[in-house]
Design a protein around this motif. Structure first.
Motif, PDB file in Angstrom:
ATOM      1  N   ILE A 246       0.864  -1.191   0.000  1.00 46.44           N
ATOM      2  CA  ILE A 246       0.000   0.000   0.000  1.00 46.44           C
ATOM      3  C   ILE A 246       0.892   1.230   0.000  1.00 46.44           C
ATOM      4  O   ILE A 246       1.691   1.429   0.914  1.00 46.44           O
ATOM      5  N   LYS A 247       0.776   2.046  -1.047  1.00 42.65           N
ATOM      6  CA  LYS A 247       1.610   3.239  -1.178  1.00 42.65           C
ATOM      7  C   LYS A 247       1.151   4.318  -0.203  1.00 42.65           C
ATOM      8  O   LYS A 247      -0.041   4.627  -0.094  1.00 42.65           O
ATOM      9  N   LEU A 248       2.133   4.893   0.515  1.00 42.77           N
ATOM     10  CA  LEU A 248       1.878   6.010   1.408  1.00 42.77           C
ATOM     11  C   LEU A 248       2.829   7.148   1.051  1.00 42.77           C
ATOM     12  O   LEU A 248       3.832   6.936   0.367  1.00 42.77           O
ATOM     13  N   THR A 249       2.531   8.345   1.499  1.00 39.52           N
ATOM     14  CA  THR A 249       3.493   9.425   1.379  1.00 39.52           C
ATOM     15  C   THR A 249       4.519   9.264   2.498  1.00 39.52           C
ATOM     16  O   THR A 249       4.304   8.514   3.463  1.00 39.52           O
ATOM     17  N   ALA A 250       5.617   9.996   2.388  1.00 40.63           N
ATOM     18  CA  ALA A 250       6.650   9.917   3.424  1.00 40.63           C
ATOM     19  C   ALA A 250       6.089  10.343   4.777  1.00 40.63           C
ATOM     20  O   ALA A 250       6.386   9.737   5.819  1.00 40.63           O
ATOM     21  N   LYS A 251       5.246  11.377   4.777  1.00 43.60           N
ATOM     22  CA  LYS A 251       4.665  11.865   6.039  1.00 43.60           C
ATOM     23  C   LYS A 251       3.767  10.809   6.668  1.00 43.60           C
ATOM     24  O   LYS A 251       3.799  10.598   7.887  1.00 43.60           O
ATOM     25  N   GLU A 252       2.994  10.126   5.835  1.00 40.71           N
ATOM     26  CA  GLU A 252       2.088   9.084   6.343  1.00 40.71           C
ATOM     27  C   GLU A 252       2.873   7.889   6.879  1.00 40.71           C
ATOM     28  O   GLU A 252       2.572   7.363   7.958  1.00 40.71           O
ATOM     29  N   GLU A 320       2.309  19.795  16.975  1.00 44.09           N
ATOM     30  CA  GLU A 320       1.011  20.349  17.308  1.00 44.09           C
ATOM     31  C   GLU A 320      -0.001  19.228  17.531  1.00 44.09           C
ATOM     32  O   GLU A 320       0.063  18.179  16.897  1.00 44.09           O
ATOM     33  N   LYS A 321      -0.970  19.470  18.395  1.00 46.44           N
ATOM     34  CA  LYS A 321      -1.934  18.418  18.744  1.00 46.44           C
ATOM     35  C   LYS A 321      -2.817  18.051  17.552  1.00 46.44           C
ATOM     36  O   LYS A 321      -3.366  16.955  17.505  1.00 46.44           O
ATOM     37  N   GLU A 322      -2.938  18.988  16.569  1.00 52.94           N
ATOM     38  CA  GLU A 322      -3.765  18.706  15.398  1.00 52.94           C
ATOM     39  C   GLU A 322      -2.994  17.973  14.302  1.00 52.94           C
ATOM     40  O   GLU A 322      -3.558  17.668  13.241  1.00 52.94           O
ATOM     41  N   PHE A 323      -1.718  17.701  14.520  1.00 49.38           N
ATOM     42  CA  PHE A 323      -0.878  17.138  13.453  1.00 49.38           C
ATOM     43  C   PHE A 323      -1.278  15.704  13.102  1.00 49.38           C
ATOM     44  O   PHE A 323      -1.353  15.329  11.933  1.00 49.38           O
ATOM     45  N   ILE A 327      -3.587  13.105   9.234  1.00 50.20           N
ATOM     46  CA  ILE A 327      -2.711  12.129   8.570  1.00 50.20           C
ATOM     47  C   ILE A 327      -3.197  10.720   8.861  1.00 50.20           C
ATOM     48  O   ILE A 327      -3.236   9.855   7.985  1.00 50.20           O
ATOM     49  N   ARG A 328      -3.592  10.494  10.118  1.00 52.79           N
ATOM     50  CA  ARG A 328      -4.151   9.186  10.491  1.00 52.79           C
ATOM     51  C   ARG A 328      -5.362   8.841   9.628  1.00 52.79           C
ATOM     52  O   ARG A 328      -5.506   7.716   9.153  1.00 52.79           O
ATOM     53  N   SER A 329      -6.238   9.813   9.389  1.00 53.00           N
ATOM     54  CA  SER A 329      -7.443   9.566   8.596  1.00 53.00           C
ATOM     55  C   SER A 329      -7.098   9.137   7.178  1.00 53.00           C
ATOM     56  O   SER A 329      -7.734   8.232   6.619  1.00 53.00           O
ATOM     57  N   VAL A 330      -6.103   9.787   6.587  1.00 55.29           N
ATOM     58  CA  VAL A 330      -5.698   9.435   5.219  1.00 55.29           C
ATOM     59  C   VAL A 330      -5.097   8.033   5.184  1.00 55.29           C
ATOM     60  O   VAL A 330      -5.397   7.227   4.303  1.00 55.29           O
ATOM     61  N   VAL A 347      -4.643  -3.600  11.542  1.00 53.89           N
ATOM     62  CA  VAL A 347      -3.458  -2.793  11.225  1.00 53.89           C
ATOM     63  C   VAL A 347      -3.717  -1.287  11.206  1.00 53.89           C
ATOM     64  O   VAL A 347      -2.773  -0.504  11.098  1.00 53.89           O
ATOM     65  N   GLN A 348      -4.942  -0.851  11.351  1.00 52.17           N
ATOM     66  CA  GLN A 348      -5.238   0.573  11.336  1.00 52.17           C
ATOM     67  C   GLN A 348      -4.611   1.295  12.525  1.00 52.17           C
ATOM     68  O   GLN A 348      -4.225   0.682  13.523  1.00 52.17           O
ATOM     69  N   ILE A 349      -4.517   2.619  12.419  1.00 57.31           N
ATOM     70  CA  ILE A 349      -4.154   3.445  13.564  1.00 57.31           C
ATOM     71  C   ILE A 349      -5.452   3.780  14.295  1.00 57.31           C
ATOM     72  O   ILE A 349      -6.321   4.472  13.748  1.00 57.31           O
ATOM     73  N   GLN A 350      -5.603   3.284  15.494  1.00 59.93           N
ATOM     74  CA  GLN A 350      -6.827   3.486  16.250  1.00 59.93           C
ATOM     75  C   GLN A 350      -6.717   4.747  17.119  1.00 59.93           C
ATOM     76  O   GLN A 350      -5.610   5.228  17.397  1.00 59.93           O
ATOM     77  N   SER A 351      -7.853   5.257  17.532  1.00 58.93           N
ATOM     78  CA  SER A 351      -7.836   6.463  18.358  1.00 58.93           C
ATOM     79  C   SER A 351      -9.052   6.504  19.267  1.00 58.93           C
ATOM     80  O   SER A 351     -10.079   5.864  18.983  1.00 58.93           O
ATOM     81  N   LYS A 352      -8.915   7.256  20.332  1.00 62.12           N
ATOM     82  CA  LYS A 352     -10.053   7.525  21.214  1.00 62.12           C
ATOM     83  C   LYS A 352      -9.735   8.753  22.061  1.00 62.12           C
ATOM     84  O   LYS A 352      -8.572   9.096  22.289  1.00 62.12           O
ATOM     85  N   ARG A 353     -10.790   9.412  22.483  1.00 59.14           N
ATOM     86  CA  ARG A 353     -10.612  10.551  23.376  1.00 59.14           C
ATOM     87  C   ARG A 353     -10.422  10.036  24.800  1.00 59.14           C
ATOM     88  O   ARG A 353     -11.121   9.120  25.244  1.00 59.14           O
TER      89      ARG A 353
END
Length: 371
Positions: A246-252, A320-323, A327-330, A347-353
């Motif tokens: 799966i191709k990603l950008t360098a930042k991703e 920054e907290k918004e960084f 990127i995770r969403s993409v 394998v996803q990046i998971q998240s929660k508040r």
């Protein structure tokens, strides 16, 4: 039972007449219908050679062969995700479109129990032949077969050769000063044994293949026996899982790598996080090993990559907290598109508040390695 010949072609539409000739003269099962998978730029060569110049009808007439049901509606152009024809299948993304299209078409044809498919891999690009063979291995039934057609060397890739004639017929060979008699050509059709995996998988999986991509099908089948692991390639900028790149950008890619290297593969974005340059250091340590956009360094207060390499870090700012979130969403969007749900969930990046901020993590049940 209806017999269908399915071929792939590229710049050599001759494989169609050669295959029909070989099937008929060798006494093999002769098709009732013919379908051809090709690209947009190759279609005009196919139409010109078989219809406009009349080589297909000439073959029927010379050998008294029954005409196969075949017209331009039976020429299937490989399509991209928007349904637009792929021009020449030279691009990297085109390989994925080709694999998905061929797999879907084989799924459609093999869904009818009253058909027998004879698939030829003689024409088209090598990847096209591979995907046709692989699709037949995934979906082929007992009544289906796979073959390749050969012609002796002096007639191979000769534009005016379409089949061996009964009488003398001289054409220009590979060089302008050579003449070849098509009466002397020898065409050989070799059937290729292949492993039929269809019965090894549940019916609901087979029914999903027509809608699923080739990569998702491969991943789903691999996942039946394997624990998911992820490989990251800085050079190729790919995240690989179960054989799918799966191709990603360098930042991703750097973000996925950064999170995977943290303690328990987890990042907590809270007050301590946004007050520290350690997350920035960790992220840029990964990012600097890739060929990425220089503007990313400016995001962290540096002028460019040279500041990082020269350790000129006086201007380095905290992340920054918004960084992370966009990127995770993409990243997750690309993973979701390429992988079956059960693999994506791993394998996803998971998240929660959480109290004080947000938590991002990658499952500890998978291993993440750098290639």
């Amino acid at each position: 039972m209806k017999n269908i010949l399915l071929c792939t072609t590229g710049a050599t539409p001759q494989v169609i007449t050669e295959t029909l000739y070989a099937l008929y003269t060798q006494g093999k099962t002769y098709p009732d219908e013919l379908y051809v998978i090709t690209t947009e730029n190759a279609k005009h060569m196919l139409v010109d050679g078989l219809f406009t110049r009349g080589h297909l009808q000439a073959l029927y007439d010379e050998y008294g062969m029954p005409a196969v049901k075949f017209d331009e509606s039976h020429i299937w152009l490989i399509e991209d995700e928007q349904g637009k024809p792929v021009f020449d299948a030279k691009g990297e993304e085109d390989q994925s479109y080709m694999a998905n299209f061929i797999t879907r078409k084989v799924a459609e044809l093999t869904a009818d129990a009253n058909t027998a498919i004879h698939a030829s891999i003689a024409g088209g690009r090598k990847t096209m032949a591979f995907y046709m063979g692989y699709a037949m291995s995934l979906l082929g039934r007992e009544q289906d077969s796979l073959s390749h057609v050969f012609v002796n060397d002096q007639f191979e890739f000769v534009p005016d050769f379409y089949y061996p004639t009964k009488t003398d017929n001289f054409i220009v060979g590979k060089t302008d000063y050579s003449l070849l008699n098509t009466k002397d050509a020898v065409v050989t059709l070799a059937e290729i044994p292949f492993v039929r995996m269809r019965k090894k998988f549940e019916d609901d999986l087979i029914s999903q293949i027509e809608e699923a991509s080739f990569t998702k099908t491969v991943a789903r089948m691999n996942a039946a026996d394997q624990v998911a692991s992820v490989q990251l390639s800085n050079n190729a900028l790919t995240l690989s899982v179960l054989g799918i790149d799966i191709k990603l950008t360098a930042k991703e890619l750097a973000l996925y790598q950064y999170i995977s290297r943290e303690n328990q593969k987890k990042v907590l974005v809270d007050r301590c996080f946004i007050d520290s340059i350690e997350p920035s250091m960790a992220f840029l340590s990964a990012y600097s090993l890739m060929k990425g956009d220089q503007r990313v360094y400016k995001t962290f207060g540096l002028c460019d990559e040279m500041d990082w390499r020269d350790k000129n870090l006086s201007g380095l700012k905290p992340m920054e907290k918004e960084f992370i979130q966009p990127i995770r969403s993409v990243i997750n969007g690309k993973l979701r598109k390429a992988l079956p749900v059960e693999v994506y969930e791993k394998v996803q990046i998971q998240s929660k508040r959480v109290k004080g901020g947000n938590e991002y993590w990658i499952s500890q049940d998978i291993t993440v390695t750098d290639l």
